[in-house]
Scaffold this motif. Structure first.
Motif, PDB file in Angstrom:
ATOM      1  N   SER A 114       0.844  -1.185   0.000  1.00 26.42           N
ATOM      2  CA  SER A 114       0.000   0.000   0.000  1.00 26.42           C
ATOM      3  C   SER A 114       0.885   1.243   0.000  1.00 26.42           C
ATOM      4  CB  SER A 114      -0.944  -0.043   1.203  1.00 26.42           C
ATOM      5  OG  SER A 114      -1.890   1.015   1.152  1.00 26.42           O
ATOM      6  N   VAL A 118      -2.520   6.905   2.343  1.00 27.43           N
ATOM      7  CA  VAL A 118      -3.765   6.651   3.084  1.00 27.43           C
ATOM      8  C   VAL A 118      -3.906   7.597   4.274  1.00 27.43           C
ATOM      9  CG1 VAL A 118      -3.821   4.218   2.406  1.00 27.43           C
ATOM     10  CG2 VAL A 118      -2.796   4.865   4.596  1.00 27.43           C
ATOM     11  N   PRO A 132      -6.027   6.561   9.415  1.00 23.29           N
ATOM     12  CA  PRO A 132      -5.907   7.012   8.023  1.00 23.29           C
ATOM     13  C   PRO A 132      -6.986   8.024   7.663  1.00 23.29           C
ATOM     14  CG  PRO A 132      -5.581   4.652   8.155  1.00 23.29           C
ATOM     15  CD  PRO A 132      -6.064   5.092   9.511  1.00 23.29           C
ATOM     16  N   PRO A 134      -7.326   9.459   3.998  1.00 29.53           N
ATOM     17  CA  PRO A 134      -6.863   9.709   2.625  1.00 29.53           C
ATOM     18  C   PRO A 134      -7.605  10.862   1.969  1.00 29.53           C
ATOM     19  CG  PRO A 134      -8.208   7.714   2.721  1.00 29.53           C
ATOM     20  CD  PRO A 134      -7.967   8.136   4.137  1.00 29.53           C
ATOM     21  N   GLY A 139      -5.421   7.133  -2.627  1.00 29.01           N
ATOM     22  CA  GLY A 139      -5.301   6.813  -1.213  1.00 29.01           C
ATOM     23  C   GLY A 139      -6.577   6.222  -0.654  1.00 29.01           C
ATOM     24  N   LYS A 140      -7.726   6.755  -1.074  1.00 33.82           N
ATOM     25  CA  LYS A 140      -9.008   6.241  -0.595  1.00 33.82           C
ATOM     26  C   LYS A 140      -9.213   4.789  -1.005  1.00 33.82           C
ATOM     27  CE  LYS A 140     -11.221  10.797  -0.682  1.00 33.82           C
ATOM     28  NZ  LYS A 140     -12.190  11.674  -1.391  1.00 33.82           N
ATOM     29  N   PHE A 143      -6.926   2.350   0.876  1.00 34.47           N
ATOM     30  CA  PHE A 143      -7.386   2.094   2.238  1.00 34.47           C
ATOM     31  C   PHE A 143      -8.584   1.145   2.246  1.00 34.47           C
ATOM     32  CE2 PHE A 143      -9.584   3.658   6.228  1.00 34.47           C
ATOM     33  CZ  PHE A 143      -8.761   2.930   7.070  1.00 34.47           C
ATOM     34  N   ARG A 161       2.897  -0.083   4.027  1.00 33.28           N
ATOM     35  CA  ARG A 161       2.653   1.236   3.437  1.00 33.28           C
ATOM     36  C   ARG A 161       3.974   1.931   3.149  1.00 33.28           C
ATOM     37  NH1 ARG A 161      -1.828   2.313   8.126  1.00 33.28           N
ATOM     38  NH2 ARG A 161      -3.615   1.336   7.083  1.00 33.28           N
TER      39      ARG A 161
END
Length: 271
Positions: A114, A118, A132, A134, A139-140, A143, A161
């Protein structure tokens, strides 16, 4: 010998596969390009052409996962479409489509690559305990994909990450060189070198650290202006010019957990 499947033998996945093979593991590797199959085979990887889509997946997926104990998922969201709305949740749907095949395979451990995106641009010291938040679509979706994998009871998932990726053939300074009025001059950098990426994944596998999450960013956080100016000078590139306007981005990603749990030391000479 452990049999490992790597979904995505690209910039990181290919050298990772080579390292795992050197250590005596058997590796299945996937690519979406038929032209890369001979490259994978020449590296000692069992090559598979696997296209993971939101509504379908290649028939080769079962053979790709067959007899593997560990699956490493290293595929980017790729959400830079002309119409961003058309890409909403596409990556998440791909992971949803993949999961039933993993459930029905021999895979018991999943490592999901990842990103620290995030966390958004929170102005804090970020640890694995930070919630998190994001801000980008990428990023969303990362996650959401993390959560899909972590809540599945059919296999154990570790989330890794990474910060900004750099390597001998990949460095942001090449695109920043010579540009003017660049923003966020005083924002700290949060980078990780390809060599550290590979070594950290090795440690997670060797130490069997599953059902966990790790931030992976070198403990090296000069400002963007200082770092990229120095790197441009070292590579004899035109220096980037930064705006004097102060930034409100103070985010520093902590990788202390990697040091304490994995006893890992970053190769700072690479930076």
């Amino acid at each position: 010998m452990t049999k490992i499947s790597i979904l995505g033998c690209g910039w990181l996945g290919l050298p990772l596969a080579k390292r795992l093979i050197e250590k005596g593991n058997s590796v299945n590797g996937s690519t979406t390009s038929e032209n890369k199959l001979p490259i994978l085979k020449g590296a000692g990887i069992n090559p598979f052409l696997v296209a993971l889509e939101s509504e379908s997946i290649s028939e080769s997926i079962n053979a790709f996962l067959a007899e593997s104990e560990i699956l490493i998922i290293d595929i980017p969201p790729k959400l830079r479409a002309v119409n961003p709305d058309s890409e909403k949740k596409v990556f998440v749907e791909k992971i949803k489509n993949l999961i039933p095949f993993v459930e029905n395979s021999s895979v018991k451990k999943v490592l999901f690559v990842s990103s620290t995106s995030v966390y958004g641009d929170q102005n804090d010291l970020i640890t694995e305990e930070t919630n998190p938040n994001p801000e980008t679509e990428s990023g969303k979706q990362l996650f959401l994909a993390e959560n899909l994998l972590r809540k599945n009871q059919n296999f154990e998932t570790t989330i890794l990450r990474f910060g900004g990726l750099i390597g001998e053939d990949r460095h942001p300074v090449t695109s920043l060189s010579g540009k003017e009025n660049l923003a966020n001059a005083d924002a700290p950098v949060n980078l990780i070198h390809q060599n550290d990426c590979i070594s950290i994944i090795e440690e997670i596998i060797d130490q069997s650290k599953w059902n966990d999450a790790f931030n992976a960013v070198a403990p090296f956080h000069p400002t963007r202006e200082d770092y990229y100016t120095q790197k441009a000078a070292e590579q004899k590139l035109p220096l980037p010019q930064f705006s004097p306007e102060k930034s409100n981005i103070k985010k520093v990603i902590s990788s202390d957990k990697i040091g304490t749990v994995l006893n890992y030391k970053f190769r700072l000479e690479d930076y």
